[in-house]
Design an enzyme around this catalytic site. Structure first.
Site, PDB file in Angstrom:
ATOM      1  N   HIS A 123       1.061  -1.456   0.166  1.00 10.32           N
ATOM      2  CA  HIS A 123      -0.174   0.141  -0.484  1.00 10.32           C
ATOM      3  C   HIS A 123       0.798   1.374  -0.088  1.00 10.32           C
ATOM      4  CE1 HIS A 123       1.102   1.055   4.430  1.00 10.32           C
ATOM      5  NE2 HIS A 123       0.593  -0.658   4.199  1.00 10.32           N
ATOM      6  N   ASP A 124       0.632   2.058  -0.626  1.00  8.01           N
ATOM      7  CA  ASP A 124       1.060   3.322  -1.087  1.00  8.01           C
ATOM      8  C   ASP A 124       2.576   4.029  -0.843  1.00  8.01           C
ATOM      9  OD1 ASP A 124      -1.441   5.096   0.740  1.00  8.01           O
ATOM     10  OD2 ASP A 124      -0.083   3.808   2.401  1.00  8.01           O
ATOM     11  N   GLY A 141       4.775  -1.124   2.532  1.00 13.72           N
ATOM     12  CA  GLY A 141       4.249  -0.087   2.408  1.00 13.72           C
ATOM     13  C   GLY A 141       4.702   1.541   2.368  1.00 13.72           C
TER      14      GLY A 141
END
Length: 267
Positions: A123-124, A141
């Site tokens: 994520h991100d 992440g």
């Protein structure tokens, strides 16, 4: 003309957006907030979910999971996004997660990336153009990866790490510090092992460019002085060279991680 082709066994939500010439193969599942650009091809058994946009001509192979909820226990269903660029190759078993509220709400993958079997983008993450993730590469992440980076098989990059453009991460390496542009790391935990000279030559950088980067590398990772002092010295000698300036700006920008250094260098 060029209407999407959807196999009878695929499940494509009526609200999904399919561009011209899209091909959805057997047993694929495409969610309601997904956008597939022109000529995207899902081979078979591909699952695309969430607020995900796939760029034109990207091909996704069996058992890839793209856009499902982040592997972050703090995620509470916020409407984050995943964007994958054009002309990418996403091989078998790849997983890519959307963003979270704690990381800007977006995961972004650039154009012409090759994500080989079982690689993972957390994520991100922000991944540039023309990046190659070899088999079983893991990006935690909030990782930022510059364009033209290659990560060797089985390598792992810890959360919040920055990897500069044109860098090379050796196979099975565990990278926990920021890797300068044009640099190369190996080992677990990874250490800086020089410049990515093979990549520089393959991409047509001039001999003068390579000489300037090698001189800057020697100045930046000498044993004398602090890193900031060495940055100032390299700026004074080579600051007018654009590639060197890119490296210096990367170091000065800083991040959540220290700069990865050679084993015998002092930070």
């Amino acid at each position: 003309m060029n209407a999407p082709s959807v196999h009878p066994t695929a499940v494509v939500d009526d609200n999904a957006m399919l561009g011209r010439g899209v091909s959805v193969g057997p047993f694929c599942v495409v969610g309601p907030d997904v956008t597939l650009g022109d000529e995207v091809a899902l081979a078979s058994h591909v699952a695309v979910a969430g607020r995900t946009t796939i760029g034109a001509r990207t091909k996704i192979y069996p058992f890839a999971s793209v856009g499902h909820a982040p592997q972050d226990l703090k995620y509470k269903g916020e409407p984050s996004t995943l964007t994958v660029g054009a002309d990418c190759i996403i091989r078998e078993g790849v997983t890519i997660n959307p963003g979270t509220a704690g990381g800007g709400m977006a995961t972004v993958v650039g154009d012409r990336c090759a994500l080989l079997a079982n690689s993972h983008i957390g994520h991100d993450c922000k991944v540039g153009d023309d990046v190659i993730l070899s088999n079983n590469v893991m990006l935690a992440g909030h990782v930022t990866v510059g364009s033209h980076v290659i990560c060797g098989g089985g390598s792992a990059i810890i959360q919040f790490t920055r990897v500069g453009a044109h860098a090379f991460v050796g196979g099975m390496s565990g990278l926990e510090n920021d890797l300068i542009p044009y640099g190369m790391v190996i080992g677990n935990r990874a250490h800086l092992a020089g410049l990515n000279l093979v990549g520089l030559r393959r991409r047509g950088f001039s001999r003068d460019d390579i000489h300037a980067l090698r001189r800057a590398y020697r100045l930046l990772f000498a044993r004398e002085g602090t890193l900031l002092e060495r940055v100032a010295g390299a700026e004074g000698e080579l600051g007018n060279h654009p590639l060197v300036q890119e490296v210096l700006n990367f170091i000065r920008a800083g991040g959540d991680r220290a700069i990865c250094t050679p084993r015998d260098a002092e930070a």
